[in-house]
Design a protein around this motif. Sequence first.
Motif, PDB file in Angstrom:
ATOM      1  N   ASN A   1       4.893  -3.264  -2.426  1.00 43.00           N
ATOM      2  CA  ASN A   1       5.039  -4.631  -2.966  1.00 43.00           C
ATOM      3  C   ASN A   1       4.159  -5.629  -2.220  1.00 43.00           C
ATOM      4  N   LEU A   2       2.947  -5.222  -1.933  1.00 46.87           N
ATOM      5  CA  LEU A   2       2.019  -6.035  -1.154  1.00 46.87           C
ATOM      6  C   LEU A   2       1.496  -7.219  -1.967  1.00 46.87           C
ATOM      7  N   GLU A   3       1.592  -8.391  -1.365  1.00 53.64           N
ATOM      8  CA  GLU A   3       1.074  -9.604  -1.996  1.00 53.64           C
ATOM      9  C   GLU A   3      -0.350  -9.859  -1.513  1.00 53.64           C
ATOM     10  N   ILE A   4      -1.244 -10.145  -2.470  1.00 57.10           N
ATOM     11  CA  ILE A   4      -2.618 -10.538  -2.161  1.00 57.10           C
ATOM     12  C   ILE A   4      -2.805 -11.939  -2.727  1.00 57.10           C
ATOM     13  N   PRO A   5      -2.998 -12.942  -1.877  1.00 59.32           N
ATOM     14  CA  PRO A   5      -3.156 -14.315  -2.371  1.00 59.32           C
ATOM     15  C   PRO A   5      -4.211 -14.423  -3.479  1.00 59.32           C
ATOM     16  N   LYS A   6      -3.883 -15.202  -4.501  1.00 59.64           N
ATOM     17  CA  LYS A   6      -4.745 -15.472  -5.659  1.00 59.64           C
ATOM     18  C   LYS A   6      -4.786 -14.335  -6.681  1.00 59.64           C
ATOM     19  N   TYR A   7      -3.991 -13.289  -6.441  1.00 60.50           N
ATOM     20  CA  TYR A   7      -3.931 -12.173  -7.393  1.00 60.50           C
ATOM     21  C   TYR A   7      -2.477 -11.891  -7.749  1.00 60.50           C
ATOM     22  N   ASP A   8      -2.271 -11.386  -8.956  1.00 59.98           N
ATOM     23  CA  ASP A   8      -0.915 -11.073  -9.414  1.00 59.98           C
ATOM     24  C   ASP A   8      -0.354  -9.839  -8.721  1.00 59.98           C
ATOM     25  N   SER A   9      -1.251  -8.938  -8.311  1.00 62.77           N
ATOM     26  CA  SER A   9      -0.809  -7.705  -7.661  1.00 62.77           C
ATOM     27  C   SER A   9      -1.962  -7.089  -6.877  1.00 62.77           C
ATOM     28  N   GLU A  10      -1.637  -6.084  -6.081  1.00 64.69           N
ATOM     29  CA  GLU A  10      -2.675  -5.363  -5.341  1.00 64.69           C
ATOM     30  C   GLU A  10      -3.619  -4.655  -6.301  1.00 64.69           C
ATOM     31  N   ASP A  11      -3.081  -4.146  -7.408  1.00 62.32           N
ATOM     32  CA  ASP A  11      -3.912  -3.479  -8.414  1.00 62.32           C
ATOM     33  C   ASP A  11      -4.930  -4.439  -9.020  1.00 62.32           C
TER      34      ASP A  11
ATOM     35  N   SER B   1       7.115   1.720  24.687  1.00 61.83           N
ATOM     36  CA  SER B   1       5.947   2.186  23.938  1.00 61.83           C
ATOM     37  C   SER B   1       6.294   2.445  22.480  1.00 61.83           C
ATOM     38  N   VAL B   2       5.267   2.393  21.649  1.00 59.11           N
ATOM     39  CA  VAL B   2       5.411   2.741  20.237  1.00 59.11           C
ATOM     40  C   VAL B   2       4.423   3.859  19.921  1.00 59.11           C
ATOM     41  N   SER B   3       4.792   4.713  18.980  1.00 55.24           N
ATOM     42  CA  SER B   3       3.903   5.802  18.564  1.00 55.24           C
ATOM     43  C   SER B   3       4.391   6.338  17.228  1.00 55.24           C
ATOM     44  N   MET B   4       3.658   7.295  16.691  1.00 54.98           N
ATOM     45  CA  MET B   4       4.079   7.938  15.448  1.00 54.98           C
ATOM     46  C   MET B   4       4.970   9.151  15.728  1.00 54.98           C
ATOM     47  N   GLU B   5       5.295   9.370  17.004  1.00 53.66           N
ATOM     48  CA  GLU B   5       6.151  10.502  17.397  1.00 53.66           C
ATOM     49  C   GLU B   5       7.616  10.157  17.186  1.00 53.66           C
ATOM     50  N   ASP B   6       8.436  11.193  17.087  1.00 51.22           N
ATOM     51  CA  ASP B   6       9.871  10.986  16.886  1.00 51.22           C
ATOM     52  C   ASP B   6      10.517  10.331  18.098  1.00 51.22           C
ATOM     53  N   ALA B   7      11.354   9.344  17.829  1.00 50.05           N
ATOM     54  CA  ALA B   7      12.107   8.670  18.885  1.00 50.05           C
ATOM     55  C   ALA B   7      13.481   8.292  18.333  1.00 50.05           C
ATOM     56  N   ALA B   8      14.393   7.936  19.202  1.00 56.56           N
ATOM     57  CA  ALA B   8      15.764   7.608  18.782  1.00 56.56           C
ATOM     58  C   ALA B   8      15.824   6.322  17.960  1.00 56.56           C
ATOM     59  N   TYR B   9      14.811   5.466  18.131  1.00 52.40           N
ATOM     60  CA  TYR B   9      14.784   4.201  17.393  1.00 52.40           C
ATOM     61  C   TYR B   9      13.453   4.041  16.673  1.00 52.40           C
ATOM     62  N   THR B  10      13.510   3.429  15.524  1.00 49.55           N
ATOM     63  CA  THR B  10      12.324   3.222  14.695  1.00 49.55           C
ATOM     64  C   THR B  10      12.002   1.733  14.594  1.00 49.55           C
ATOM     65  N   MET B  11      10.721   1.426  14.674  1.00 49.45           N
ATOM     66  CA  MET B  11      10.234   0.071  14.424  1.00 49.45           C
ATOM     67  C   MET B  11       9.408   0.129  13.144  1.00 49.45           C
ATOM     68  N   LYS B  12       9.934  -0.460  12.100  1.00 42.91           N
ATOM     69  CA  LYS B  12       9.260  -0.436  10.802  1.00 42.91           C
ATOM     70  C   LYS B  12       8.480  -1.731  10.590  1.00 42.91           C
ATOM     71  N   ILE B  13       7.208  -1.589  10.250  1.00 41.13           N
ATOM     72  CA  ILE B  13       6.347  -2.727   9.979  1.00 41.13           C
ATOM     73  C   ILE B  13       6.076  -2.759   8.482  1.00 41.13           C
ATOM     74  N   HIS B  14       6.751  -3.651   7.787  1.00 44.18           N
ATOM     75  CA  HIS B  14       6.544  -3.784   6.345  1.00 44.18           C
ATOM     76  C   HIS B  14       5.592  -4.958   6.107  1.00 44.18           C
ATOM     77  N   THR B  15       4.371  -4.638   5.718  1.00 39.12           N
ATOM     78  CA  THR B  15       3.385  -5.680   5.446  1.00 39.12           C
ATOM     79  C   THR B  15       3.684  -6.298   4.083  1.00 39.12           C
ATOM     80  N   ASN B  16       3.999  -7.577   4.084  1.00 36.48           N
ATOM     81  CA  ASN B  16       4.337  -8.282   2.841  1.00 36.48           C
ATOM     82  C   ASN B  16       3.122  -8.919   2.180  1.00 36.48           C
ATOM     83  N   LYS B  17       2.158  -9.333   3.020  1.00 34.97           N
ATOM     84  CA  LYS B  17       0.977 -10.021   2.491  1.00 34.97           C
ATOM     85  C   LYS B  17      -0.245  -9.673   3.328  1.00 34.97           C
ATOM     86  N   ILE B  18      -1.377  -9.489   2.647  1.00 29.38           N
ATOM     87  CA  ILE B  18      -2.661  -9.354   3.330  1.00 29.38           C
ATOM     88  C   ILE B  18      -3.665 -10.296   2.675  1.00 29.38           C
TER      89      ILE B  18
END
Length: 199
Positions: A45-55, A106-123
């Motif tokens: 659901n990424l928003e791109i300014p001045k466009y209706d959608s990423e597509d 630290s953060v990484s793509m490896e498995d850990a007990a806690y997750t930090m999710k980065i949801h990009t809403n707009k670019i």
Amino acid sequence: MRKFVVMALLVVSANSFAQKMKVSKGDIKNLKDISAYTLEFDYSNLEIPKYDSEDDFLADKMAKREEKEAGKGEEFKKSWFADRQDRYEPKFIESFNKRFDDGEVSVSMEDAAYTMKIHTNKIYAGYNVGVVRKNAEIDATVTVYETANPSNVLLEGKYSDVQGYGAMGNDYNSGYRISECYAKLAKNMAGYIIKKALK
């Protein structure tokens, strides 16, 4: 000389404007004893300014490039998606982890007990045409939760208008400009943890 002074002032103002998380759930103090996070990146659901959608954005940019040279449109689309794994995500990891000299968090793509999710809403990719440029910019929602129990959200909040700036203005590649936004986002998030969770 005048151009250099203006550029220097822009760098200072951009770097001095520290983005703050707008917390919507949980508390930064909940992160006090966490030393490692699995990173998850979400671009839905990424928003791109001045466009209706990423597509719509991709269709427009691809068409303009195809008019100039056949094959350039598809090349742009491929790099648009590849930059996520090749540029944005590594830049976030590098920028976040270097804020902790002793690797205490630290953060990484490896498995850990806690997750930090980065949801990009707009670019917003920004631009640089030599005589004039504009920083890239992103909005992102950061959610920290227990990996085995995602409903257990420790912290959730949004960063808005996070701007990337690098290469002293010689950032002609949109992927590079956008990657600097993720570096700034990581810096802000790490700083928030250092100032509010670890003290």
